[in-house]
Design a protein around this motif. Sequence first.
Motif, PDB file in Angstrom:
ATOM      1  N   ALA A  73       9.083   0.900   6.732  1.00 13.31           N
ATOM      2  CA  ALA A  73       8.079   0.146   7.493  1.00 13.31           C
ATOM      3  C   ALA A  73       6.728   0.848   7.452  1.00 13.31           C
ATOM      4  N   ARG A  74       6.744   2.157   7.603  1.00  9.77           N
ATOM      5  CA  ARG A  74       5.483   2.908   7.556  1.00  9.77           C
ATOM      6  C   ARG A  74       4.917   2.911   6.129  1.00  9.77           C
ATOM      7  N   ARG A  75       5.790   2.994   5.125  1.00  9.82           N
ATOM      8  CA  ARG A  75       5.340   2.929   3.737  1.00  9.82           C
ATOM      9  C   ARG A  75       4.643   1.596   3.468  1.00  9.82           C
ATOM     10  N   GLU A  76       5.228   0.515   3.952  1.00 10.17           N
ATOM     11  CA  GLU A  76       4.624  -0.814   3.779  1.00 10.17           C
ATOM     12  C   GLU A  76       3.257  -0.873   4.465  1.00 10.17           C
ATOM     13  N   PHE A  77       3.151  -0.298   5.657  1.00  6.69           N
ATOM     14  CA  PHE A  77       1.866  -0.252   6.357  1.00  6.69           C
ATOM     15  C   PHE A  77       0.835   0.517   5.541  1.00  6.69           C
ATOM     16  N   LEU A  78       1.242   1.663   5.010  1.00  8.08           N
ATOM     17  CA  LEU A  78       0.331   2.482   4.204  1.00  8.08           C
ATOM     18  C   LEU A  78      -0.108   1.750   2.933  1.00  8.08           C
ATOM     19  N   GLU A  79       0.813   1.061   2.295  1.00  7.68           N
ATOM     20  CA  GLU A  79       0.479   0.332   1.074  1.00  7.68           C
ATOM     21  C   GLU A  79      -0.497  -0.812   1.347  1.00  7.68           C
ATOM     22  N   GLY A  80      -0.381  -1.441   2.511  1.00  6.60           N
ATOM     23  CA  GLY A  80      -1.262  -2.547   2.859  1.00  6.60           C
ATOM     24  C   GLY A  80      -2.542  -2.130   3.562  1.00  6.60           C
ATOM     25  N   PHE A  81      -2.639  -0.859   3.897  1.00  4.04           N
ATOM     26  CA  PHE A  81      -3.773  -0.356   4.670  1.00  4.04           C
ATOM     27  C   PHE A  81      -5.119  -0.621   4.000  1.00  4.04           C
ATOM     28  N   PRO A  82      -5.291  -0.306   2.715  1.00  2.00           N
ATOM     29  CA  PRO A  82      -6.612  -0.518   2.107  1.00  2.00           C
ATOM     30  C   PRO A  82      -7.101  -1.966   2.221  1.00  2.00           C
ATOM     31  N   ALA A  83      -6.260  -2.929   1.963  1.00  2.00           N
ATOM     32  CA  ALA A  83      -6.668  -4.333   2.077  1.00  2.00           C
ATOM     33  C   ALA A  83      -6.794  -4.744   3.537  1.00  2.00           C
ATOM     34  N   GLY A  84      -5.879  -4.290   4.361  1.00  2.00           N
ATOM     35  CA  GLY A  84      -5.876  -4.672   5.769  1.00  2.00           C
ATOM     36  C   GLY A  84      -7.067  -4.161   6.552  1.00  2.00           C
ATOM     37  N   PHE A  85      -7.611  -3.040   6.131  1.00  2.00           N
ATOM     38  CA  PHE A  85      -8.746  -2.455   6.851  1.00  2.00           C
ATOM     39  C   PHE A  85     -10.041  -2.540   6.050  1.00  2.00           C
ATOM     40  N   GLY A  86     -10.079  -3.402   5.041  1.00  2.00           N
ATOM     41  CA  GLY A  86     -11.318  -3.697   4.338  1.00  2.00           C
ATOM     42  C   GLY A  86     -11.801  -2.637   3.365  1.00  2.00           C
ATOM     43  N   LEU A  87     -10.905  -1.742   2.939  1.00  2.00           N
ATOM     44  CA  LEU A  87     -11.305  -0.733   1.957  1.00  2.00           C
ATOM     45  C   LEU A  87     -11.396  -1.315   0.553  1.00  2.00           C
ATOM     46  N   VAL A  88     -10.633  -2.370   0.305  1.00  2.00           N
ATOM     47  CA  VAL A  88     -10.644  -3.069  -0.985  1.00  2.00           C
ATOM     48  C   VAL A  88     -10.648  -4.567  -0.705  1.00  2.00           C
ATOM     49  N   GLU A  89     -11.031  -5.322  -1.705  1.00  2.00           N
ATOM     50  CA  GLU A  89     -10.969  -6.772  -1.585  1.00  2.00           C
ATOM     51  C   GLU A  89      -9.504  -7.204  -1.619  1.00  2.00           C
ATOM     52  N   ASP A  90      -9.133  -8.096  -0.735  1.00  2.00           N
ATOM     53  CA  ASP A  90      -7.771  -8.614  -0.715  1.00  2.00           C
ATOM     54  C   ASP A  90      -7.573  -9.498  -1.932  1.00  2.00           C
ATOM     55  N   ALA A  91      -6.504  -9.234  -2.691  1.00  2.00           N
ATOM     56  CA  ALA A  91      -6.254  -9.954  -3.946  1.00  2.00           C
ATOM     57  C   ALA A  91      -5.757 -11.381  -3.729  1.00  2.00           C
ATOM     58  N   SER A  92      -5.389 -11.741  -2.509  1.00  2.00           N
ATOM     59  CA  SER A  92      -4.839 -13.094  -2.289  1.00  2.00           C
ATOM     60  C   SER A  92      -5.873 -14.158  -2.108  1.00  2.00           C
TER      61      SER A  92
END
Length: 92
Positions: A73-92
Amino acid sequence: MVSVYPSLTHALAEGLVGALWFIEGSEDDQMDPDDAVKVLEGAAHLFSQLSGDQRQELIDLLRGMAEAESDPARREFLEGFPAGFGLVEDAS
């Protein structure tokens, strides 16, 4: 005492990510939802102020943290962190 973190930046990233993970996963009876949103939006705003090099450094740290994480669960949070917090453009 020897630090388990290779840098102050890594230690601070671990602390901030841990706090944000707790807040995002909190139930309404653990934390007021409006307060949680304010904190999460505040963090996203802070990240939006980073330079390109700083963003990339944080993204690289997050990638390494995710690779080393044993909690799925924490790994999934970390993997989604850049998109979720605006560090990268969301690919969807």
